[in-house]
Design an enzyme around this catalytic site. Structure first.
Site, PDB file in Angstrom:
ATOM      1  N   ARG A  51       0.642  -1.278   0.078  1.00 16.41           N
ATOM      2  CA  ARG A  51       0.074  -0.054  -0.079  1.00 16.41           C
ATOM      3  C   ARG A  51       1.009   1.299   0.113  1.00 16.41           C
ATOM      4  O   ARG A  51       0.655   2.365  -0.699  1.00 16.41           O
ATOM      5  CB  ARG A  51      -1.010   0.108   1.142  1.00 16.41           C
ATOM      6  N   TYR A 112     -17.647  16.205 -15.291  1.00 14.62           N
ATOM      7  CA  TYR A 112     -17.962  14.842 -15.265  1.00 14.62           C
ATOM      8  C   TYR A 112     -19.038  14.484 -14.194  1.00 14.62           C
ATOM      9  O   TYR A 112     -18.890  14.766 -13.132  1.00 14.62           O
ATOM     10  CB  TYR A 112     -16.777  13.805 -15.076  1.00 14.62           C
ATOM     11  N   ASP A 185      -8.738  18.488 -14.155  1.00 15.51           N
ATOM     12  CA  ASP A 185      -8.884  17.365 -14.576  1.00 15.51           C
ATOM     13  C   ASP A 185      -8.313  17.142 -15.971  1.00 15.51           C
ATOM     14  O   ASP A 185      -8.955  17.688 -16.792  1.00 15.51           O
ATOM     15  CB  ASP A 185     -10.355  16.961 -14.447  1.00 15.51           C
ATOM     16  N   LYS A 210      -9.317   6.098 -19.131  1.00 15.51           N
ATOM     17  CA  LYS A 210      -9.659   6.649 -20.536  1.00 15.51           C
ATOM     18  C   LYS A 210      -8.411   6.487 -21.243  1.00 15.51           C
ATOM     19  O   LYS A 210      -8.029   5.608 -21.599  1.00 15.51           O
ATOM     20  CB  LYS A 210     -10.167   8.218 -20.177  1.00 15.51           C
TER      21      LYS A 210
HETATM   22  C1  LIG Z   1     -14.275   8.792 -16.259  1.00  7.89           C
HETATM   23  C2  LIG Z   1     -14.042  10.200 -15.516  1.00  7.89           C
HETATM   24  C3  LIG Z   1     -13.604  10.203 -14.358  1.00  7.89           C
HETATM   25  C4  LIG Z   1     -13.624   9.465 -13.467  1.00  7.89           C
HETATM   26  O1  LIG Z   1     -12.900   8.528 -13.481  1.00  7.89           O
HETATM   27  P1  LIG Z   1     -13.161   7.183 -12.969  1.00  7.89           P
HETATM   28  O2  LIG Z   1     -11.719   6.277 -13.352  1.00  7.89           O
HETATM   29  O3  LIG Z   1     -14.574   6.452 -13.680  1.00  7.89           O
HETATM   30  O4  LIG Z   1     -13.158   6.877 -11.449  1.00  7.89           O
HETATM   31  C5  LIG Z   1     -13.325  11.892 -13.894  1.00  7.89           C
HETATM   32  N1  LIG Z   1     -13.289  12.992 -14.910  1.00  7.89           N
HETATM   33  C6  LIG Z   1     -13.664  12.757 -16.064  1.00  7.89           C
HETATM   34  C7  LIG Z   1     -13.212  13.782 -17.137  1.00  7.89           C
HETATM   35  C8  LIG Z   1     -13.847  11.237 -16.688  1.00  7.89           C
HETATM   36  O5  LIG Z   1     -14.163  11.093 -17.991  1.00  7.89           O
END
Ligand SMILES: *Cc1c(COP(=O)(O)O)cnc(C)c1O
Length: 400
Positions: A51, A112, A185, A210
């Site tokens: 961890r 998101y 983000d 993604k």
């Molecule tokens: C998918 C996504 C998230 C969340 O991520 P997870 O891996 O699904 O927890 C946050 N921000 C954006 C822009 C996303 O497309």
């Protein structure tokens, strides 16, 4: 190890990795061991418990820290600037954990859906944080929404699904002036298109699920910072709260990153061609694509999102169809190469209906205010031959 001045395509393959000193293995081994032998109590090779320390996760954390341009990534100890989590939302949660009850977070209004839910429905209650949502694509709205308690500015650019842009340099300057932490983000653009730390941001976040992973086969999240104190704080909270990315998933994301540069080029090229086709199609009312001339912030997009100095719009397109919900359903059901599914950023093309799928947790009146109506479709353009993607869309549009 590559030099920090290497081009992104080279960094994507090599950054943060070198052949295993014991075997020469070119790919970092997947270290599944949960614990590590000590010579004497407290004497070990820098690894105690997975961890807290894991060599495979470290390889990923170093790689993405380098790609995002964190200056902390040269160090061989645990103070480098990248951190990998079990999901994107776990990464965001960890950053929120560094705040204190009563702190105010100012966030982009078009976020998101899961981030919105985490903020409004969980952390407002469980952590006592106050959240405000504003159109951060308008700088006067940023200034007006800041309070003395504001501790974090949360920006997504381009946003999901309306592909609004925030001016990274201008927002970082506003935050810096007032001593507010600013986080971006960067899931949609990836470091191949834009590097928020270079614009003055303190933290970059990714859903590694993604584009970083890129193959729709792993869920993960990333934080990167260039600030030493913040890196210490995040490391402490990552270890204390425990939502780390496992060794095998770290390996998968690292493997995905190796082709990130070449994939992003293909996503951008395909999406630009598709956006051009859709914008002259009679069944399409609106095409939203950052570098398209009809985008209200296309100038900012051209300045902020580039590969090799050339403006690029990314792999996501949002369209409004000339039809009602039933027509929209017929379009989505008729697609053949595009798969109807949530998520984005994989090699395969996906179509999504935000109002019913990804953004169902956003309150209806907020959706309406943002323009997320029943005719809206979000496309994640994959790396298939663009001629097949265009033919697929054209044929499905006939079904409306
Ligand atoms: C998918 C996504 C998230 C969340 O991520 P997870 O891996 O699904 O927890 C946050 N921000 C954006 C822009 C996303 O497309």
């Amino acid at each position: 190890m590559t030099t920090p001045s290497a081009h992104m395509g080279t960094m994507a393959v090599h950054a943060g990795q070198s052949p295993c000193p014991t075997t020469g293995a070119v790919m970092p081994p997947v270290y599944l061991s949960s614990t590590y032998a000590q010579q004497s109590p407290g004497e070990h090779a820098g690894f105690e418990y997975t961890r807290s320390h894991n060599p495979t996760r470290y390889a990923l954390e170093r790689s993405i820290a380098r790609l995002e341009g964190s200056t902390l990534c040269e160090s061989s100890d645990a103070s480098f600037g990248g951190f990998a989590f079990s999901s994107g939302l776990a990464a965001i949660s960890c950053l929120l954990d560094t705040l204190t009850a009563g702190d105010h977070v100012l966030a982009m209004d078009d976020l998101y859906g899961g981030t919105h839910r985490l903020f409004r429905q969980v952390r407002a209650r469980s952590q006592g944080l106050n959240f405000n949502f504003a159109d951060l694509s308008k700088l006067d709205e940023v200034e007006a929404a800041i309070t003395p308690e504001t501790k974090l500015l949360w920006v997504e650019t381009p946003t999901n699904p309306m592909l609004k842009l925030a001016d990274l340099e201008a927002i970082a300057a506003i935050a810096k002036d007032r001593g507010i932490l600013c986080a971006c983000d960067n899931t949609f653009a990836t470091p191949i298109l834009q590097r928020p730390l270079a614009s003055g941001f303190d933290v970059v976040m990714h859903s590694a699920t993604k584009y970083l992973g890129g193959h729709s086969d792993v869920v993960g999240g990333i934080l990167v910072t260039g600030c030493p104190q913040l890196a210490e704080t995040i490391r402490f909270h990552q270890n204390s709260v425990g939502s780390i990315l496992g060794p095998f998933d770290s390996y998968l994301v690292l493997r995905g990153i190796k082709t990130l540069d070449i994939r992003m080029r293909a996503h951008c090229q395909g999406a630009a061609q598709i956006a051009a086709m859709l914008s002259s199609h009679p069944k399409v009312r609106l095409v939203v694509y950052p570098t398209h001339s009809s985008h209200p912030q296309s100038e900012l997009a051209a300045r902020q999102m580039q590969i090799d100095g050339t403006p690029v719009g990314g792999g996501m397109i949002t369209i409004e169809l000339d039809g009602d919900l039933a027509g929209c359903r017929r379009f989505l059901e008729s697609l053949d190469v595009f798969t109807l599914a949530e998520s984005l950023g994989g090699v395969e093309s996906l179509a999504n209906h935000p109002a019913i799928m990804t953004h169902a947790s956003v309150p209806a009146e907020d959706r309406a205010a943002l323009g997320i109506n029943d005719s809206l479709v979000r496309l994640s353009v994959g790396i298939e031959d663009v001629r097949d993607l265009i033919a697929d869309l054209q044929s499905a549009l006939e079904a409306i």
